[in-house]
Design a protein around this motif. Structure first.
Motif, PDB file in Angstrom:
ATOM      1  N   GLN A  46       0.823  -1.211   0.000  1.00  0.00           N
ATOM      2  CA  GLN A  46       0.000   0.000   0.000  1.00  0.00           C
ATOM      3  C   GLN A  46       0.854   1.257   0.000  1.00  0.00           C
ATOM      4  OE1 GLN A  46      -3.242  -0.235  -0.689  1.00  0.00           O
ATOM      5  NE2 GLN A  46      -2.882   1.939  -1.108  1.00  0.00           N
ATOM      6  N   THR A  47       1.858   1.300   0.866  1.00  0.00           N
ATOM      7  CA  THR A  47       2.750   2.464   0.874  1.00  0.00           C
ATOM      8  C   THR A  47       3.443   2.596  -0.473  1.00  0.00           C
ATOM      9  OG1 THR A  47       3.087   2.183   3.239  1.00  0.00           O
ATOM     10  CG2 THR A  47       4.686   3.555   2.089  1.00  0.00           C
ATOM     11  N   ALA A  48       3.822   1.460  -1.055  1.00  0.00           N
ATOM     12  CA  ALA A  48       4.487   1.496  -2.361  1.00  0.00           C
ATOM     13  C   ALA A  48       3.567   2.129  -3.409  1.00  0.00           C
ATOM     14  CB  ALA A  48       4.894   0.086  -2.769  1.00  0.00           C
ATOM     15  N   LEU A  49       2.315   1.671  -3.453  1.00  0.00           N
ATOM     16  CA  LEU A  49       1.381   2.204  -4.452  1.00  0.00           C
ATOM     17  C   LEU A  49       1.079   3.676  -4.205  1.00  0.00           C
ATOM     18  CD1 LEU A  49      -0.989  -0.876  -4.769  1.00  0.00           C
ATOM     19  CD2 LEU A  49       0.584   0.003  -6.510  1.00  0.00           C
ATOM     20  N   ASP A  50       1.010   4.058  -2.928  1.00  0.00           N
ATOM     21  CA  ASP A  50       0.727   5.458  -2.597  1.00  0.00           C
ATOM     22  C   ASP A  50       1.841   6.397  -3.062  1.00  0.00           C
ATOM     23  OD1 ASP A  50      -1.574   4.656  -1.391  1.00  0.00           O
ATOM     24  OD2 ASP A  50      -0.843   4.852   0.675  1.00  0.00           O
ATOM     25  N   HIS A  51       3.062   5.883  -3.177  1.00  0.00           N
ATOM     26  CA  HIS A  51       4.192   6.762  -3.452  1.00  0.00           C
ATOM     27  C   HIS A  51       4.890   6.465  -4.775  1.00  0.00           C
ATOM     28  CE1 HIS A  51       4.074   8.739   0.482  1.00  0.00           C
ATOM     29  NE2 HIS A  51       3.677   7.560   0.925  1.00  0.00           N
ATOM     30  N   ALA A  52       4.306   5.600  -5.586  1.00  0.00           N
ATOM     31  CA  ALA A  52       4.924   5.289  -6.877  1.00  0.00           C
ATOM     32  C   ALA A  52       4.100   5.929  -7.998  1.00  0.00           C
ATOM     33  CB  ALA A  52       5.007   3.779  -7.053  1.00  0.00           C
ATOM     34  N   GLY A  53       4.510   5.735  -9.245  1.00  0.00           N
ATOM     35  CA  GLY A  53       3.800   6.305 -10.388  1.00  0.00           C
ATOM     36  C   GLY A  53       2.430   5.669 -10.575  1.00  0.00           C
ATOM     37  N   ALA A  54       1.629   6.252 -11.494  1.00  0.00           N
ATOM     38  CA  ALA A  54       0.286   5.742 -11.727  1.00  0.00           C
ATOM     39  C   ALA A  54       0.292   4.745 -12.884  1.00  0.00           C
ATOM     40  CB  ALA A  54      -0.644   6.907 -12.045  1.00  0.00           C
ATOM     41  N   VAL A  55      -0.722   3.893 -12.900  1.00  0.00           N
ATOM     42  CA  VAL A  55      -0.926   2.955 -14.008  1.00  0.00           C
ATOM     43  C   VAL A  55      -1.492   3.728 -15.202  1.00  0.00           C
ATOM     44  CG1 VAL A  55      -2.288   0.942 -14.732  1.00  0.00           C
ATOM     45  CG2 VAL A  55      -1.313   1.043 -12.408  1.00  0.00           C
ATOM     46  N   VAL A  56      -1.079   3.372 -16.420  1.00  0.00           N
ATOM     47  CA  VAL A  56      -1.566   4.048 -17.631  1.00  0.00           C
ATOM     48  C   VAL A  56      -2.732   3.248 -18.218  1.00  0.00           C
ATOM     49  CG1 VAL A  56      -0.925   4.844 -19.949  1.00  0.00           C
ATOM     50  CG2 VAL A  56       0.785   4.841 -18.100  1.00  0.00           C
ATOM     51  N   PRO A  57      -3.949   3.815 -18.277  1.00  0.00           N
ATOM     52  CA  PRO A  57      -5.091   3.092 -18.851  1.00  0.00           C
ATOM     53  C   PRO A  57      -4.976   3.059 -20.376  1.00  0.00           C
ATOM     54  CG  PRO A  57      -5.757   5.296 -18.179  1.00  0.00           C
ATOM     55  CD  PRO A  57      -4.298   5.179 -17.839  1.00  0.00           C
ATOM     56  N   CYS A  58      -5.578   2.064 -21.004  1.00  0.00           N
ATOM     57  CA  CYS A  58      -5.420   1.944 -22.458  1.00  0.00           C
ATOM     58  C   CYS A  58      -6.605   1.204 -23.091  1.00  0.00           C
ATOM     59  CB  CYS A  58      -4.123   1.193 -22.757  1.00  0.00           C
ATOM     60  SG  CYS A  58      -3.744   1.092 -24.502  1.00  0.00           S
ATOM     61  N   ALA A  59      -7.124   1.746 -24.209  1.00  0.00           N
ATOM     62  CA  ALA A  59      -8.151   1.058 -24.995  1.00  0.00           C
ATOM     63  C   ALA A  59      -7.494  -0.108 -25.730  1.00  0.00           C
ATOM     64  CB  ALA A  59      -8.778   2.034 -25.987  1.00  0.00           C
ATOM     65  N   PRO A  60      -8.289  -1.165 -26.079  1.00  0.00           N
ATOM     66  CA  PRO A  60      -7.688  -2.351 -26.710  1.00  0.00           C
ATOM     67  C   PRO A  60      -7.477  -2.178 -28.215  1.00  0.00           C
ATOM     68  CG  PRO A  60     -10.008  -2.725 -26.295  1.00  0.00           C
ATOM     69  CD  PRO A  60      -9.710  -1.367 -25.759  1.00  0.00           C
ATOM     70  N   GLU A  61      -6.792  -1.111 -28.624  1.00  0.00           N
ATOM     71  CA  GLU A  61      -6.514  -0.819 -30.044  1.00  0.00           C
ATOM     72  C   GLU A  61      -5.018  -0.618 -30.194  1.00  0.00           C
ATOM     73  OE1 GLU A  61      -9.034  -0.927 -31.917  1.00  0.00           O
ATOM     74  OE2 GLU A  61     -10.628  -0.706 -30.420  1.00  0.00           O
ATOM     75  N   PHE A  62      -4.475  -0.949 -31.393  1.00  0.00           N
ATOM     76  CA  PHE A  62      -3.036  -0.831 -31.602  1.00  0.00           C
ATOM     77  C   PHE A  62      -2.535   0.601 -31.401  1.00  0.00           C
ATOM     78  CE2 PHE A  62       0.767   0.082 -33.989  1.00  0.00           C
ATOM     79  CZ  PHE A  62       1.631  -0.870 -33.463  1.00  0.00           C
ATOM     80  N   ASP A  63      -3.234   1.580 -32.020  1.00  0.00           N
ATOM     81  CA  ASP A  63      -2.769   2.977 -31.941  1.00  0.00           C
ATOM     82  C   ASP A  63      -2.725   3.478 -30.506  1.00  0.00           C
ATOM     83  OD1 ASP A  63      -2.611   2.859 -34.625  1.00  0.00           O
ATOM     84  OD2 ASP A  63      -4.329   4.188 -35.043  1.00  0.00           O
ATOM     85  N   ALA A  64      -3.781   3.102 -29.793  1.00  0.00           N
ATOM     86  CA  ALA A  64      -3.849   3.530 -28.387  1.00  0.00           C
ATOM     87  C   ALA A  64      -2.700   2.917 -27.584  1.00  0.00           C
ATOM     88  CB  ALA A  64      -5.191   3.117 -27.782  1.00  0.00           C
ATOM     89  N   LEU A  65      -2.433   1.649 -27.854  1.00  0.00           N
ATOM     90  CA  LEU A  65      -1.351   0.984 -27.122  1.00  0.00           C
ATOM     91  C   LEU A  65       0.006   1.581 -27.483  1.00  0.00           C
ATOM     92  CD1 LEU A  65      -0.436  -1.230 -25.189  1.00  0.00           C
ATOM     93  CD2 LEU A  65      -0.204  -2.756 -27.151  1.00  0.00           C
TER      94      LEU A  65
END
Ligand SMILES: *Cc1c(COP(=O)(O)O)cnc(C)c1O
Length: 336
Positions: A310-329
């Motif tokens: 939990q402390t790790a997630l609170d102080h690390a970078g964020a996850v990048v969301p992505c649509a399931p398309e090649f260009d988006a990825l």
């Protein structure tokens, strides 16, 4: 190989004594080029998170639980900020003993709580802090045939001193050892180990600013820090720790939570080493207070980063969301 078997000649165990082991110890000692560059000295990291339950507590626990079995105990008990509980629970399970662990309510890292529970210990959450929990379990162990496996148990320190042997076996000689300090058992144990083999590196102990009784010279009633493993206001090994510091011409100093987290990030993103926040106090202290005369320093990283996700997630970078398309990825991967 078990730690007791490896170092039996320097530990209070005979060849016929029962040994409860998960093959603890023999942890990696790795060079830290980025930390070395910042500190201006040669820095090595002792990765105690590589022990079976993820912290150095296993070195002491193999000895404390083996002795408890030798003495015919049926149960073991401890007060804990988390790692002692995880370790006691695992070694009790290994030995077929009942384990009870008393933790400060709401202040224990998720991984440690999960460990204590899966190993089948009775986990009791005390509506107070570690210091009060230790007071109470000492009384309980006095009144019942239950072995107390906190670091007030001398066998814990016997086991933990073996880390000093390993460091010297690998490096021959070091000038200073940087180490986080909570209850002050580990700094006491390393100093004992060094002295037993005629070495005397400076012991540089570091406490979190909000939990720094040894720095202030008085107990702290309400200790607070992100580094939950060293959130302790009245260290059980106070005298011995000060003895180690004075005897080695070392020091006990404080580091802020901000400095602890900065060091923790440097270790994880810069060295590829994921430790828990309390462990990073050793590196934070070295960077803030400097190495003094030392040229080769070992920083003890006491516990694994996965202990406290939990402390790790609170102080690390964020996850990048992505649509399931090649260009988006493609954009998600390549864009900064
Ligand atoms: C127990 C612990 C400490 C503190 O060790 P003491 O012997 O109490 O001074 C530091 N870091 C971690 C990860 C711990 O589990």
């Amino acid at each position: 190989m078990s730690l007791i078997e490896r170092y039996r000649d320097r530990l209070p165990f005979g060849p016929e004594d029962p040994v409860v082991t998960l093959h603890e110890g023999s942890t990696p000692l790795v060079p830290a080029p980025r930390v070395s560059e910042r500190a201006g000295v040669e820095v090595w990291l002792k990765l105690e998170g590589a022990n079976p339950t993820g912290s150095f507590k296993d070195r002491g626990m193999t000895c404390a639980v083996s002795a408890a079995v030798r003495e015919g105990a049926r149960a073991v008990i401890c007060a804990s900020t988390g790692n002692t509980a995880a370790s006691a629970a695992a070694y009790a399970a290994r030995a077929g003993l009942t384990g009870a662990v008393i933790v400060p309510e709401g202040k224990i890292a998720t991984g440690k709580l999960a460990q204590a529970l899966v190993h089948g210990a009775r986990v009791i959450a005390l509506r107070s802090n570690f210091d009060r929990a230790l007071e109470l379990v000492r009384e309980l162990a006095d009144r019942h045939p239950i072995a107390l496996v906190n670091s007030v148990n001398a066998l814990r320190l016997e086991g933990q001193k073996t880390a000093a042997f390993e460091v010297l076996d690998e490096l021959g000689e070091i000038d200073a050892l940087a180490i986080p300090v909570g209850n002050a058992g580990n700094v006491t144990a390393y100093w004992k180990g060094f002295q037993e083999v005629g070495a005397a590196p400076r012991m540089l102990g570091f406490q979190a600013e909000g939990a720094a009784p040894l720095v202030h010279g008085a107990p702290v009633e309400h200790p607070e820090t992100v580094a939950s493993a060293i959130r302790i206001g009245n260290p059980a090994r106070w005298e011995e720790a000060m003895g180690a510091v004075v005897g080695s011409s070392g020091a006990i100093r404080a580091v802020s939570d901000g400095e602890i987290l900065a060091a923790w990030r440097l270790l994880s993103a810069g060295e590829g080493v994921f430790c828990e926040p309390a462990s990073a106090a050793s590196v934070a202290g070295l960077l803030r207070h400097g190495p003094g005369e030392a040229r080769r320093v070992v920083c003890v990283l006491t516990g694994h980063g996965l202990k406290d996700p939990q402390t790790a997630l609170d102080h690390a970078g964020a996850v990048v969301p992505c649509a399931p398309e090649f260009d988006a990825l493609e954009a998600a991967v390549l864009e900064s």
